[in-house]
Scaffold this motif. Structure first.
Motif, PDB file in Angstrom:
ATOM      1  N   ARG A  54      11.237   2.250  -4.482  1.00 26.56           N
ATOM      2  CA  ARG A  54      10.027   2.235  -3.654  1.00 26.56           C
ATOM      3  C   ARG A  54      10.385   2.414  -2.175  1.00 26.56           C
ATOM      4  O   ARG A  54       9.645   3.042  -1.413  1.00 26.56           O
ATOM      5  CB  ARG A  54       9.258   0.933  -3.870  1.00 26.56           C
ATOM      6  CG  ARG A  54       8.657   0.821  -5.271  1.00 26.56           C
ATOM      7  CD  ARG A  54       7.627  -0.298  -5.346  1.00 26.56           C
ATOM      8  NE  ARG A  54       8.215  -1.617  -5.176  1.00 26.56           N
ATOM      9  CZ  ARG A  54       8.712  -2.351  -6.160  1.00 26.56           C
ATOM     10  NH1 ARG A  54       8.715  -1.873  -7.405  1.00 26.56           N
ATOM     11  NH2 ARG A  54       9.214  -3.556  -5.929  1.00 26.56           N
ATOM     12  N   ASP A  57      10.949   6.038  -1.656  1.00 26.95           N
ATOM     13  CA  ASP A  57       9.673   6.764  -1.592  1.00 26.95           C
ATOM     14  C   ASP A  57       9.141   6.842  -0.169  1.00 26.95           C
ATOM     15  O   ASP A  57       8.520   7.839   0.218  1.00 26.95           O
ATOM     16  CB  ASP A  57       8.630   6.079  -2.480  1.00 26.95           C
ATOM     17  CG  ASP A  57       8.967   6.166  -3.961  1.00 26.95           C
ATOM     18  OD1 ASP A  57       9.779   7.034  -4.329  1.00 26.95           O
ATOM     19  OD2 ASP A  57       8.421   5.367  -4.747  1.00 26.95           O
ATOM     20  N   GLU A  58       9.370   5.786   0.612  1.00 24.18           N
ATOM     21  CA  GLU A  58       8.824   5.753   1.966  1.00 24.18           C
ATOM     22  C   GLU A  58       9.497   6.755   2.888  1.00 24.18           C
ATOM     23  O   GLU A  58       9.006   7.008   3.992  1.00 24.18           O
ATOM     24  CB  GLU A  58       8.964   4.339   2.547  1.00 24.18           C
ATOM     25  CG  GLU A  58       8.217   3.256   1.788  1.00 24.18           C
ATOM     26  CD  GLU A  58       6.705   3.439   1.803  1.00 24.18           C
ATOM     27  OE1 GLU A  58       6.206   4.208   2.648  1.00 24.18           O
ATOM     28  OE2 GLU A  58       6.033   2.808   0.961  1.00 24.18           O
ATOM     29  N   ASN A 441       3.979   4.746  -7.587  1.00 25.83           N
ATOM     30  CA  ASN A 441       4.162   4.300  -6.206  1.00 25.83           C
ATOM     31  C   ASN A 441       4.351   5.489  -5.268  1.00 25.83           C
ATOM     32  O   ASN A 441       3.821   5.496  -4.150  1.00 25.83           O
ATOM     33  CB  ASN A 441       5.363   3.370  -6.101  1.00 25.83           C
ATOM     34  CG  ASN A 441       5.552   2.833  -4.693  1.00 25.83           C
ATOM     35  OD1 ASN A 441       4.825   1.952  -4.234  1.00 25.83           O
ATOM     36  ND2 ASN A 441       6.538   3.371  -3.975  1.00 25.83           N
ATOM     37  N   ARG A 444       1.178   7.003  -4.440  1.00 25.87           N
ATOM     38  CA  ARG A 444       0.384   6.088  -3.610  1.00 25.87           C
ATOM     39  C   ARG A 444       0.752   6.188  -2.137  1.00 25.87           C
ATOM     40  O   ARG A 444      -0.123   6.100  -1.262  1.00 25.87           O
ATOM     41  CB  ARG A 444       0.580   4.658  -4.117  1.00 25.87           C
ATOM     42  CG  ARG A 444      -0.173   3.589  -3.333  1.00 25.87           C
ATOM     43  CD  ARG A 444       0.090   2.204  -3.911  1.00 25.87           C
ATOM     44  NE  ARG A 444       1.452   1.765  -3.658  1.00 25.87           N
ATOM     45  CZ  ARG A 444       1.831   1.080  -2.584  1.00 25.87           C
ATOM     46  NH1 ARG A 444       0.933   0.771  -1.644  1.00 25.87           N
ATOM     47  NH2 ARG A 444       3.079   0.712  -2.428  1.00 25.87           N
ATOM     48  N   VAL A 445       2.043   6.380  -1.837  1.00 24.24           N
ATOM     49  CA  VAL A 445       2.490   6.280  -0.443  1.00 24.24           C
ATOM     50  C   VAL A 445       2.771   7.615   0.221  1.00 24.24           C
ATOM     51  O   VAL A 445       2.868   7.674   1.449  1.00 24.24           O
ATOM     52  CB  VAL A 445       3.750   5.395  -0.346  1.00 24.24           C
ATOM     53  CG1 VAL A 445       3.496   4.030  -0.947  1.00 24.24           C
ATOM     54  CG2 VAL A 445       4.952   6.054  -1.017  1.00 24.24           C
ATOM     55  N   LYS A 448       0.260   8.555   3.035  1.00 22.02           N
ATOM     56  CA  LYS A 448      -0.221   7.525   3.957  1.00 22.02           C
ATOM     57  C   LYS A 448       0.108   7.906   5.402  1.00 22.02           C
ATOM     58  O   LYS A 448       1.186   8.420   5.695  1.00 22.02           O
ATOM     59  CB  LYS A 448       0.391   6.165   3.601  1.00 22.02           C
ATOM     60  CG  LYS A 448      -0.200   5.545   2.329  1.00 22.02           C
ATOM     61  CD  LYS A 448       0.361   4.157   2.094  1.00 22.02           C
ATOM     62  CE  LYS A 448      -0.274   3.495   0.881  1.00 22.02           C
ATOM     63  NZ  LYS A 448      -1.699   3.176   1.103  1.00 22.02           N
ATOM     64  N   ASP A 453      -1.075   0.165   7.692  1.00 21.85           N
ATOM     65  CA  ASP A 453      -1.249   0.141   6.228  1.00 21.85           C
ATOM     66  C   ASP A 453      -0.030  -0.529   5.596  1.00 21.85           C
ATOM     67  O   ASP A 453       0.896   0.129   5.127  1.00 21.85           O
ATOM     68  CB  ASP A 453      -1.429   1.571   5.703  1.00 21.85           C
ATOM     69  CG  ASP A 453      -1.887   1.585   4.253  1.00 21.85           C
ATOM     70  OD1 ASP A 453      -1.994   0.501   3.662  1.00 21.85           O
ATOM     71  OD2 ASP A 453      -2.144   2.684   3.722  1.00 21.85           O
ATOM     72  N   PHE A 454      -0.016  -1.861   5.605  1.00 26.31           N
ATOM     73  CA  PHE A 454       1.101  -2.612   5.054  1.00 26.31           C
ATOM     74  C   PHE A 454       0.821  -3.008   3.611  1.00 26.31           C
ATOM     75  O   PHE A 454      -0.336  -3.103   3.188  1.00 26.31           O
ATOM     76  CB  PHE A 454       1.364  -3.891   5.869  1.00 26.31           C
ATOM     77  CG  PHE A 454       1.619  -3.642   7.330  1.00 26.31           C
ATOM     78  CD1 PHE A 454       2.184  -2.460   7.767  1.00 26.31           C
ATOM     79  CD2 PHE A 454       1.278  -4.599   8.279  1.00 26.31           C
ATOM     80  CE1 PHE A 454       2.426  -2.230   9.107  1.00 26.31           C
ATOM     81  CE2 PHE A 454       1.512  -4.384   9.627  1.00 26.31           C
ATOM     82  CZ  PHE A 454       2.086  -3.193  10.042  1.00 26.31           C
ATOM     83  N   ASP A 455       1.893  -3.262   2.863  1.00 24.95           N
ATOM     84  CA  ASP A 455       1.774  -3.820   1.518  1.00 24.95           C
ATOM     85  C   ASP A 455       1.782  -5.340   1.598  1.00 24.95           C
ATOM     86  O   ASP A 455       2.244  -5.921   2.590  1.00 24.95           O
ATOM     87  CB  ASP A 455       2.930  -3.350   0.633  1.00 24.95           C
ATOM     88  CG  ASP A 455       2.706  -1.953   0.081  1.00 24.95           C
ATOM     89  OD1 ASP A 455       1.569  -1.455   0.183  1.00 24.95           O
ATOM     90  OD2 ASP A 455       3.671  -1.366  -0.445  1.00 24.95           O
ATOM     91  N   PRO A 456       1.309  -6.028   0.560  1.00 23.68           N
ATOM     92  CA  PRO A 456       1.414  -7.496   0.542  1.00 23.68           C
ATOM     93  C   PRO A 456       2.881  -7.926   0.575  1.00 23.68           C
ATOM     94  O   PRO A 456       3.785  -7.151   0.261  1.00 23.68           O
ATOM     95  CB  PRO A 456       0.750  -7.888  -0.788  1.00 23.68           C
ATOM     96  CG  PRO A 456      -0.102  -6.719  -1.163  1.00 23.68           C
ATOM     97  CD  PRO A 456       0.593  -5.510  -0.621  1.00 23.68           C
ATOM     98  N   PRO A 458       6.349  -9.183  -0.510  1.00 24.07           N
ATOM     99  CA  PRO A 458       6.973  -9.013  -1.832  1.00 24.07           C
ATOM    100  C   PRO A 458       7.118 -10.330  -2.573  1.00 24.07           C
ATOM    101  O   PRO A 458       7.288 -11.400  -1.953  1.00 24.07           O
ATOM    102  CB  PRO A 458       8.343  -8.396  -1.506  1.00 24.07           C
ATOM    103  CG  PRO A 458       8.614  -8.782  -0.095  1.00 24.07           C
ATOM    104  CD  PRO A 458       7.276  -8.852   0.580  1.00 24.07           C
TER     105      PRO A 458
END
Length: 482
Positions: A54, A57-58, A441, A444-445, A448, A453-456, A458
């Protein structure tokens, strides 16, 4: 091996593993499929690898950001404490606000190629994730079979100790009546002591195997069922290598890494090309004085940057990236060589273990017949106590070698499937709910663009084993019959 045969082999693997789970009728019994499913859900190596993917992915939206507008603003308040003598009309205080928008138009292809490199590394990471799955599953299979093997070895040694205890008692009784000598008693005592030592070693090995199983699966091994047969195995090492070259995830990952370094070279070459960007700037200054009017300013324009000489930095960067591309090309060949060797070695180990099973099965049958014969001959005085002890030890050794050969054959067969790229979650039809799809994932990203736009926060996905009980060497005595 044709694609049709590969598909039929995988379907057969699905069927056998599903049947194994359905036919497990013992309460709380565990199947190999169930152990793999538990590891798939909660093994920290796997869950950590997914988190790492993940993060990879960013890289795509990070590289895309370099081609998007950059908007900024700042505000300033100034209080004039000491007024210069030549600026007696300067205002005591002022407030200023400025804003700017920079829009990159052409960056020499750096942004485009950086995004392509990031996308390629995402594909490489997904292949690495497949390889991690296969590696963890191979470890789980080995740990599962280790527990089964070591349980049988403990049971065999326990039975041997009991038999030698009975033998020692009988020898002692015969010594009391003068039927045997003190030497016979000493030999029986020696063999019993050695058998007890072997039992203690076997029990320690079993405890270690059970603890290793807990570390990989996350739960205590309980009534492990015999594993199902492994279908889809190749007939020749050449067929196995052909499948591995097409499907092994390590080869696919190395290939994608090499492709990504090619884009890195193009990014470095963009350092000698012109860049063009548009900008808009505005400012507003209020002197906070009724007698002085506020100052406003707005400007738009474009900036063209043409590099002429940069001290040789771009050339060095291009050569550096080219060297890294060359390294990636060599590493791809290195990985391919390793996979070929691993596949051929696993095939040879699998074949040798199958032959070893047959040989050891015959050895067990022969050792059992020999032991019966020696005991019968001893009863009529033609064999000594030492002959019985030797025959009993040979029988135990043959049975231990048989259960070891069975374990080795299965582990080697699964390792062969892993080397071929056919030992992952998609191949095993795990009863673990929805399988983890790394593309979810990524999709999804990848597009963006919002800064906030942050994720919760971890959360831990794997399970801890600190509360699992310390393992012992208790086994079912029935396992003494391999």
């Amino acid at each position: 091996m044709t694609a049709k045969n590969q598909l039929s082999g995988r379907c057969a693997l699905f069927l056998l593993l599903s049947m194994s789970a359905a036919m497990a009728g013992v309460a709380q019994a565990e199947t190999l499929q169930g152990a793999l499913a538990k590891a798939y859900r909660s093994n920290p190596t796997l869950t950590g690898a997914r988190a790492g993917q993940r993060a990879t992915d960013e890289g795509v939206p990070i590289q895309k950001a370099a081609g998007r507008p950059n908007i900024g603003a700042n505000a300033q308040f100034q209080e004039l404490v000491v007024r210069p003598s030549n600026q007696f009309l300067a205002p005591h205080r002022s407030a200023n606000a400025t804003g700017s928008i920079d829009v990159p138009i052409y960056q020499g292809g750096a942004v485009r190629n950086s995004v392509k490199a990031a996308k390629t590394r995402v594909a490489a990471g997904q292949a690495d994730l497949r390889g991690t799955e296969a590696s963890v599953f191979s470890q789980v299979v080995a740990a599962y079979l280790d527990v089964i093997r070591d349980s049988a070895v403990v049971a065999l040694n326990q039975a041997n100790v009991k038999a030698l205890e009975v033998n020692l008692q009988a020898t002692g009784d015969r010594f009391e009546v003068g039927d045997v000598t003190r030497t016979d008693v000493a030999q029986s005592e020696s063999r019993l002591a050695l058998a007890r030592s072997n039992l203690q070693t076997a029990e320690a090995n079993l405890i270690a195997s059970r603890e290793n199983y807990i570390a990989l699966v996350g739960e205590v091994p309980d009534a492990l069922q015999p594993p199902p047969a492994l279908p889809g195995l190749p007939a020749t090492p050449e067929a196995a290598v052909q499948v591995a070259l097409a499907d092994n995830p390590d080869i696919l990952a190395a290939r994608k890494i090499r492709e990504a370094t090619r884009y890195d070279v193009r990014v470095a070459k963009a350092g000698v090309l012109p860049t063009l960007s548009a900008f808009s700037q505005g400012s507003y200054t209020d002197y906070l004085d009724k007698d002085i009017a506020a100052n406003k300013q707005v400007a738009v324009g474009a900036t063209l940057t043409v590099p002429f000489y940069q001290g040789g930095r771009p050339g060095a960067q291009v050569r550096q990236r080219q060297a890294l591309e060359s390294q990636a090309m060599e590493q791809e060949i290195e990985v391919e060589r390793g996979v070929i060797a691993q596949t051929r070695s696993a095939f040879a180990s699998w074949q040798a273990s199958l032959e070893s099973i047959q040989s050891n099965q015959k050895a067990v049958e022969a050792a059992n017949l020999s032991l019966e014969g020696v005991r019968a001959e001893n009863s009529v005085g033609s064999r000594t106590i030492l002959d019985i002890l030797n025959a009993e030890q040979e029988a135990v050794n043959a049975k231990v070698q048989l259960v070891t050969a069975r374990r080795n054959a299965y582990v080697a067969g699964f390792s062969l499937l892993a080397a071929m790229g056919h030992a992952e979650a998609d191949d095993l039809n795990l009863n673990a709910g929805a399988l983890y799809d790394p593309m979810v994932n990524y999709d999804r990203v990848k597009g963006k663009w919002f800064d906030w736009d942050f994720d919760p926060a971890p959360r831990v996905q794997s399970t801890r084993t600190v509360d699992s009980p310390a393992q012992n060497a208790n086994v079912d005595p029935g396992l003494a019959q391999p």
